[in-house]
Design an enzyme around this catalytic site. Structure first.
Site, PDB file in Angstrom:
ATOM      1  N   GLU A  66       0.827  -1.209   0.000  1.00 23.67           N
ATOM      2  CA  GLU A  66       0.000   0.000   0.000  1.00 23.67           C
ATOM      3  C   GLU A  66       0.864   1.264   0.000  1.00 23.67           C
ATOM      4  O   GLU A  66       0.429   2.314  -0.435  1.00 23.67           O
ATOM      5  CB  GLU A  66      -0.914  -0.011   1.234  1.00 23.67           C
ATOM      6  CG  GLU A  66      -2.375   0.205   0.873  1.00 23.67           C
ATOM      7  CD  GLU A  66      -3.324  -0.036   2.032  1.00 23.67           C
ATOM      8  OE1 GLU A  66      -4.290  -0.780   1.830  1.00 23.67           O
ATOM      9  OE2 GLU A  66      -3.113   0.499   3.129  1.00 23.67           O
ATOM     10  N   HIS A  80       7.237 -27.014  -1.352  1.00 22.86           N
ATOM     11  CA  HIS A  80       6.554 -28.094  -2.056  1.00 22.86           C
ATOM     12  C   HIS A  80       5.422 -27.569  -2.928  1.00 22.86           C
ATOM     13  O   HIS A  80       4.603 -28.324  -3.401  1.00 22.86           O
ATOM     14  CB  HIS A  80       6.047 -29.126  -1.041  1.00 22.86           C
ATOM     15  CG  HIS A  80       7.179 -29.715  -0.253  1.00 22.86           C
ATOM     16  ND1 HIS A  80       7.772 -30.915  -0.573  1.00 22.86           N
ATOM     17  CD2 HIS A  80       7.876 -29.221   0.804  1.00 22.86           C
ATOM     18  CE1 HIS A  80       8.774 -31.150   0.261  1.00 22.86           C
ATOM     19  NE2 HIS A  80       8.849 -30.127   1.112  1.00 22.86           N
ATOM     20  N   LYS A 102     -14.169   0.427  -3.761  1.00 22.04           N
ATOM     21  CA  LYS A 102     -15.235   0.877  -2.853  1.00 22.04           C
ATOM     22  C   LYS A 102     -16.298   1.630  -3.649  1.00 22.04           C
ATOM     23  O   LYS A 102     -17.493   1.452  -3.435  1.00 22.04           O
ATOM     24  CB  LYS A 102     -14.673   1.817  -1.781  1.00 22.04           C
ATOM     25  CG  LYS A 102     -13.794   1.134  -0.774  1.00 22.04           C
ATOM     26  CD  LYS A 102     -13.434   2.110   0.333  1.00 22.04           C
ATOM     27  CE  LYS A 102     -12.301   1.599   1.175  1.00 22.04           C
ATOM     28  NZ  LYS A 102     -11.736   2.595   2.053  1.00 22.04           N
TER      29      LYS A 102
HETATM   30  O1  PA5 Z   1      -3.198   1.583   5.923  1.00 21.49           O
HETATM   31  C1  PA5 Z   1      -4.339   1.985   5.817  1.00 21.49           C
HETATM   32  O2  PA5 Z   1      -4.638   3.171   6.028  1.00 21.49           O
HETATM   33  C2  PA5 Z   1      -5.492   1.070   5.442  1.00 21.49           C
HETATM   34  O3  PA5 Z   1      -5.081  -0.160   5.032  1.00 21.49           O
HETATM   35  C3  PA5 Z   1      -6.446   0.910   6.627  1.00 21.49           C
HETATM   36  O4  PA5 Z   1      -5.762   0.359   7.703  1.00 21.49           O
HETATM   37  C4  PA5 Z   1      -7.656   0.044   6.290  1.00 21.49           C
HETATM   38  O5  PA5 Z   1      -8.235   0.419   5.084  1.00 21.49           O
HETATM   39  C5  PA5 Z   1      -8.684   0.135   7.402  1.00 21.49           C
HETATM   40  O6  PA5 Z   1      -9.091   1.445   7.580  1.00 21.49           O
HETATM   41  P1  PA5 Z   1      -9.862   1.947   8.861  1.00 21.49           P
HETATM   42  O7  PA5 Z   1      -8.995   1.742  10.041  1.00 21.49           O
HETATM   43  O8  PA5 Z   1     -10.145   3.390   8.600  1.00 21.49           O
HETATM   44  O9  PA5 Z   1     -11.131   1.138   8.965  1.00 21.49           O
END
Ligand code: PA5
Length: 440
Positions: free
Chosen positions: A284, A305, A419
């Protein structure tokens, strides 16, 4: 902790390093003087020394209360809101912690998918148990945990009544905004805060990771000492003294040498979720603007494996980063067998860890020989201190790597695309636009 990289076919030479040295120092500096993109999300960098000590005590007190009142602790969250604590609990307490540790509540993670089967199974599992819940969402609006929480909240209200349920629900969210914050104020849940300037995947060192860890009986003070140790060590922009700096340099050189996929390798099943946490952190943070190393993982020796063939002889666009734990938390010795029908007497008297270590060495030699550069991260033993340091090590190197690549390591604009479509298909908003795009 020490880190080294095989130089065979890796292209990691003094010249390659010199070529990127200036940019590397600048990338490191951007993290510490907050002059890079996404600099409003750098609260985690100094957090090891600046974290709120009152909140830390509250985390420990609430965890003690939960440990003494609940048989089951549900952690509701997705991505950065659960991967860090799941990784830490598995790595430190082992795969069968829920079944083996009678002093701690069983811990189940929900809200990290939209599977009816998964949620229904959890509801069956916990039906007759005493339950506490930690719902974690920084934004407070993420669909997966919100859906799970609505179901669990109803279950809790039916079981304990409105007030009883509220006293067993703990929310970790933004200090002032979002649906979860609003709901917590309305229902009277005890809350823990996520700082505005710390993004989800960097939040394992806050209440997000610490409360579930403390409920699992992990010494979070030791964990934070390890994080602070990393803070002291990774400040200096030096390839000789700073392992996080070195790791970021290696990755970047390998990427430039067409090694586009990094495979994180573990030899302990309890570290599977550490890899999942690492994948989110790097995936990310780096994967944007058509750039970034693809973070993958394998669990050896199991995956030797299944994936071993590809790694040995498939396309040469991969490199491996192996985490080796030098001293196992426990060990077993292979007994001698008079008949030796399985032919294993040649290793009788050896420990399983020794055999695992030889598998690691043999595999690394083979893969390097097959053209897969191998970066080795050695850790003396898995404990709360070392894990805290390791996680912070990855966070710092990820920040440096992202800046070196020229992207903002602290946003995730691409996550919105699915989303948008999902909301349109569910009838929330934008269905007409989606219809036009898909031509139906
Ligand atoms: O790193 C990030 O910001 C995202 O991966 C969030 O952790 C994830 O989308 C969850 O978001 P939230 O804590 O707002 O529910």
């Amino acid at each position: 902790m020490s880190i080294s990289v095989s130089t065979t076919q890796s292209g990691i030479t003094a010249e390659a390093f010199e070529k990127i040295e200036k940019k590397l120092i600048q990338a490191h500096q951007k993290l510490y003087d907050a002059t890079g993109q996404g600099n409003d999300f750098l609260g985690w960098v100094n957090w090891p020394v600046e974290y709120d000590k009152h909140e830390f005590i509250k985390i420990r007190d609430v965890a003690d209360k939960i440990r003494s009142t609940c048989e089951v602790f549900l952690v509701i969250g997705i991505g950065g809101s659960y991967l860090g604590s799941k990784a830490a609990i598995d790595a430190l307490n082992g795969n069968f912690f829920n079944e083996l540790d009678s002093k701690s509540p069983r811990i189940y993670f929900v809200g990290n998918n939209l599977s009816a089967q998964y949620l229904q199974d959890i509801l069956h599992l916990i039906e007759k148990k005493d339950i506490c819940v930690n719902v974690i969402s920084k934004s407070g609006t993420t669909t997966e945990p919100a859906v799970a929480f609505r179901i669990i909240k109803q279950f809790m209200k039916n079981k304990y009544g409105k007030q009883g349920a509220a006293s067993r629900i703990f929310a970790t969210t933004d200090r002032s905004k979002g649906a979860l914050k609003k709901m917590s104020d309305f229902e009277g849940y005890e809350t823990f805060q996520i700082s505005d300037d710390i993004g989800g995947r960097y939040s394992v060192i806050t209440a997000v990771g610490l409360l579930p860890m403390a409920v699992a009986g992990i010494d979070i003070e030791k964990f934070m000492s390890g994080v602070a140790d990393g803070f002291a060590e990774y400040k200096e922009a030096s390839i000789l003294k700073n392992e996080a700096f070195k790791y970021a340099a290696y990755r970047n050189i390998l990427y430039q040498n067409e090694k586009k996929i990094e495979i994180l390798v573990n030899y302990e099943p309890s570290m599977i979720f550490l890899s999942e946490w690492w994948k989110q952190l790097f995936g990310e943070s780096e994967g944007k603007e058509g750039r970034g190393i693809f973070p993958a993982s394998v669990n050896f020796t199991a995956d030797l494996h299944s994936m071993g063939q590809y790694i040995q002889e498939g396309e040469r666009h991969i490199f491996e980063t192996v985490i080796q734990i030098k001293k196992s938390q426990t060990d077993l010795v292979l007994p001698y067998d008079e008949k030796d029908l399985d032919g294993l007497n040649y290793i009788a008297g050896k420990s399983i860890s020794y055999i695992n270590e030889k598998a690691l060495q043999g595999t690394s030699f083979a893969h390097v020989d097959g053209g897969v550069p191998n970066c080795l991260i050695e850790i003396d033993e898995m404990n709360a201190f070392n894990l805290g340091k390791l996680m912070y090590f990855f966070m710092i190197s990820c920040g440096i790597s992202g800046y070196l690549l020229g992207v903002n390591p602290f946003n995730q604009p691409g996550v919105e695309a699915y989303k948008k479509n999902m909301f349109a298909l569910l009838g929330k908003e934008g269905f007409d636009d989606l219809k036009k795009t898909l031509l139906f």
